[in-house]
Write a protein that holds these residues in place. Sequence first.
Motif, short mmCIF file in Angstrom:
data_model
loop_
_atom_site.label_atom_id
_atom_site.label_comp_id
_atom_site.label_asym_id
_atom_site.label_seq_id
_atom_site.Cartn_x
_atom_site.Cartn_y
_atom_site.Cartn_z
N PRO A 391 5.11 -18.43 33.16
CA PRO A 391 3.93 -18.94 32.37
C PRO A 391 2.84 -19.55 32.74
O PRO A 391 1.79 -19.56 32.18
CB PRO A 391 4.89 -20.03 31.34
CG PRO A 391 6.04 -20.51 32.49
CD PRO A 391 6.30 -19.35 33.32
N HIS A 392 2.61 -19.79 34.29
CA HIS A 392 1.65 -20.38 34.75
C HIS A 392 1.07 -19.67 35.93
O HIS A 392 1.41 -18.74 36.47
CB HIS A 392 2.05 -21.82 35.10
CG HIS A 392 2.65 -22.72 34.30
ND1 HIS A 392 2.13 -22.86 32.75
CD2 HIS A 392 3.79 -23.08 34.25
CE1 HIS A 392 3.10 -23.45 32.30
NE2 HIS A 392 3.99 -23.69 33.02
N HIS A 393 -0.29 -19.80 36.02
CA HIS A 393 -0.97 -19.48 37.43
C HIS A 393 -1.34 -20.78 38.44
O HIS A 393 -1.06 -20.48 39.44
CB HIS A 393 -2.26 -18.72 37.20
CG HIS A 393 -1.70 -17.21 36.86
ND1 HIS A 393 -2.16 -16.81 35.40
CD2 HIS A 393 -1.30 -16.42 37.53
CE1 HIS A 393 -1.61 -15.42 35.47
NE2 HIS A 393 -1.39 -15.15 36.50
N GLU A 430 -6.22 -12.57 32.64
CA GLU A 430 -5.06 -13.05 33.02
C GLU A 430 -4.84 -14.35 33.32
O GLU A 430 -3.54 -15.01 33.13
CB GLU A 430 -4.34 -12.19 34.08
CG GLU A 430 -4.25 -10.59 33.91
CD GLU A 430 -3.36 -10.41 32.89
OE1 GLU A 430 -2.13 -11.13 32.63
OE2 GLU A 430 -3.83 -9.34 31.96
N TYR A 431 -5.90 -14.93 33.82
CA TYR A 431 -5.75 -16.49 34.24
C TYR A 431 -5.44 -17.49 33.15
O TYR A 431 -6.04 -17.63 32.23
CB TYR A 431 -6.89 -16.71 34.97
CG TYR A 431 -6.91 -18.04 35.74
CD1 TYR A 431 -5.84 -18.66 36.25
CD2 TYR A 431 -8.02 -18.73 36.31
CE1 TYR A 431 -5.46 -19.89 36.90
CE2 TYR A 431 -8.01 -19.93 36.99
CZ TYR A 431 -6.80 -20.39 37.39
OH TYR A 431 -6.65 -21.60 38.08
N ARG A 432 -4.18 -18.13 33.20
CA ARG A 432 -3.54 -18.72 32.05
C ARG A 432 -4.24 -20.25 32.24
O ARG A 432 -4.15 -20.62 31.04
CB ARG A 432 -2.08 -18.86 32.14
CG ARG A 432 -1.60 -17.65 31.84
CD ARG A 432 0.01 -17.60 32.01
NE ARG A 432 0.54 -16.21 31.98
CZ ARG A 432 0.85 -15.45 32.86
NH1 ARG A 432 0.46 -15.79 34.05
NH2 ARG A 432 1.31 -14.13 32.81
N GLU A 433 -4.48 -20.61 33.16
CA GLU A 433 -5.02 -22.18 33.24
C GLU A 433 -6.49 -22.00 33.58
O GLU A 433 -7.35 -23.08 33.65
CB GLU A 433 -4.45 -22.63 34.60
CG GLU A 433 -3.00 -23.38 34.29
CD GLU A 433 -2.03 -22.30 34.11
OE1 GLU A 433 -1.27 -22.14 33.15
OE2 GLU A 433 -1.75 -21.37 34.94
#
Length: 999
Positions: A391-393, A430-433
């Motif tokens: 779920p995270h980067h 794509e960068y989730r944060e």
Amino acid sequence: MLTFNQKLVRDIDFHIRKIKDNIYTPLAELTVYGFITPEPVPFSQRQQGKSFEFRIGEKWGDLWDCAWVNVRGTLPSATYEKNITLCFDCGGEALIVDGSGVPLRGLTNVDSTFERSLGMPGKTVWRLPAEYYRSGEVNIWIELACNDLFGASTGGVMRQAHLAHCRDDLRDLYYDAWVLFDLLSCLDAKSPRYKAVLACLNDALNGLGDFSEANVAKCRQALAKELNKQGGDPSLTVTGVGHAHIDLAWLWPIRETKRKGARTFATALDLMSHYADYIFGASQPQLFQWIKDDHPELYQRVKQHVQQGRFEIQGDMWVEADTNVPSGESLVRQFLYGRQFFREEFSQTTRMLWLPDVFGYNANLPQIMRKSGVDYFMTQKLSWNEHNKFPHHTFTWQGIDGSSVLTHMLPEETYNGPAAPRSIRRIEEEYREAGVCDSALMLFGIGDGGGGPGPEHLERLQRIRNLSGISPVKQGKAVDFFRHIEKTQPRYPRYKGELYLEKHQGTLTSQANNKRFNRKMENALRELEFVASRQWLCCQSVYPTDALRALWQETLLYQFHDILPGSSIKRVYDESCARYQAMLTQAQTLTQRYLDEFTTTLAIPPGKTVVQNTVGFTREAWLAQPDGYHHVTLPAFGYAVLGDAQVIPPILATPDHLENALISVDFNDQGHIVAFFDKQAQRPVLQPGSIGNRLAVYDDICADCWDINITYRDRQPQAFTLVSSAAYQDGPHAVVEQHYRYGQSQLCQKISLLPGSKRLTFETHIAWHEDLKMLRTSFVTATPSDDVSCDIQFGKIRRRALTNNVYDAAQFEICAHKWIDYSQRDYGVALLNDGKYGHYAKDGVLDLNLLRSQNHPGVGADRGEHTFSYALFPHTGDEIEGLVNREAMLFNNPVRVSVSEGRTAEKTVALPDSFIYCDSPHICIETVKKTEQGDRLAVRLYEFDGVHAATTITLNAHMGHCCLSNLMEEDEEPLTVSDGCVSLTFTPFEIKTLLIDVA
């Protein structure tokens, strides 16, 4: 039918490829003459081996062959102002050196299995230095390797060896057009920016005509209109770091990695001389050590660039190690020796753990990192999950003790980035944060097989620094990137527990002999450090500092993430197993020497047997002596002198039954366990009606050394067939010996009990000769639980033993070290092992993966002889009350014996029975060693039950000043010493290190 715009794109692609084809104009062929050897030889010995004239189109070697070649020729009389290049492709990898053998530049052939979407891996062009223009002659020595980036032989065919003229203006035009063309793939086809770039490319390239200097300049000027458009205030900035992930072994042997390192580092330094803003980074002190040993001049240039800030050292582990299988102490030593190397060689360390390609990360790694001085963690491997997207980067990763580290998982989800506009667009998408973090890290270059960035990466970066349509990119250091994003860390999500990779679970079992050797080396080094420390303190013996360092560092090397997990070629395991055996013999010989010295120090009569306990728990043992069997109780880290033989309590062994005063076990006619009863607790250990220890053989299809097919349990397994069974009493051991056969394989198992013990031990020897099969044993416990407890580094974790959802189901193979346990509050069952790591634990089943037999990358993996043991251990209470961790520690570390020869040491010392001990059942003294610096004793302890604990540590030697330190044996916090004791309190799973001054 193509649309009009699609036809324009097709035409533009054609024009760009045509430009590329005309950048280099061949001028003159070169002669190549040299010497072929099966293994590398140094530059000073380059004219040995088979002499050979290398001709274009002809084969010169087989896989792993080596050569030194002399490349000669004459420059054309026409002058081209230093625009002459060497074009060289030997059908493998190559290293250009100067007249003294100092590396100048690495080359590699274009053919490779490197992912083409990430760029072309080839480096076949080298611009001639100025001295060749003055002499007019080319006289170059090049070292060849008959393998490509990914090991596979390309046939060893010489493909290029000529001089060429480079049209710099045409080369610049190519990169101008290429970057804008790649930008099109990042833009919305309906956007004004897309339309403008498409039109600009079409008009400029259609108007190029011929490749005259005037037309090329005019075309570049036309492209500059769109190429020079800059973005506005960015929401995201990308930091690009040149990188070459180098696997220290994988599809090639370790010896080739040493040469890959030289080629890669030389290339990086060469490109730095042409690109002023280029920053390159590399991890793994082991790699730097090899460069230092083999190419000292190149190494000095690397050091200079490190000091200048152009070459970044990344990651403090000795190697990029697997973090599932190595012990906690091994991971400490990865940091200890890695950071020590960087500090001594470069006067700096990093604050980063750099593991882009490791197959999952254990849940206590954050604590080990923080107590080693490491605050940042970089990876990308979790993007390989097969069933659930991580779920995270950018996030804060918290371990089982509460320690946390700032973690960044590359949003591009590769460490081989092409540094193209599409790289930036992927990061943006794509960068989730991205909403809470304004920066992302991008690694660009050719990796795995090394090589690193080429000129194409750096040319692209010059053009996309602030290109309208994508986020800006700056080259920089990874550590500076982390320092920047650390400022807003409170905004990032938090993730607690292990970082489980839903892929590559087969690496917990593949190449089983290497894993068992690793476990034995870890135990042997721990044991050697203890006995050497005891002799050093009590008898002033010489501590084997150099030998221990060498043994540790080589053990750490083989923990590299493509060696220990089992994902390298066969040669890697043939060589490492031979070295393991030699190292183990050396460690055991040194240990026995110190044990014998200790016996001499005691000055006991000749012929007396001294039994020694090298672990931090009290224990009992039975030993065979000429006068019978002796039962002995040993204190923690202590010893006892055997007295008289004793009567063995009643035990029973028949082919279908084993029994002592505590448990009874029944077998059926196939040797399987059909009943296991705890007489003391008056309850069954295994589920009634179940079959225990059925040696099941699963089809291991659609798999390789990395992976196990998640569907393997859907197919009914076959099993080894019992051939014969015998029962006997071997001293205190009640034994049922069973012989099995399956296919071409034979297995012998001695199942045994000791008096007064509930541990049922399975000593196993197998000749395994199957193909695409997997051997497992399992037990269905009568104490099912929703969770299963698993031994990990310096602690334990609980994993779900259900399949309620896709996350549970994806963890179908899990890692545990010495034990795994199902417990209810009043009772439990543990499965112990002496060198296995892969387990299945669902719905009350304890299943241990014993062997696999895959063929890629290691052909014939695990075929051959194997010896291993596992044990079933029922206990009252849960795993804490049942002392499971203690039992597993004893199972892995047998007592040591020495016999007095009647000699007396020059100086005898009154030695207490126990050298050091703690009085808490929750604390394990893991390590007793001499400090790396100075003459102090280092003692490492940890709380393993997940509870708050208080303990008193007693050292039976003069205890002077005592302090707490981090894992690196620094940052001291004084402690109070009273009567040779020190009191400590532990939080759950806390690791502590004591430094003790002793007289």
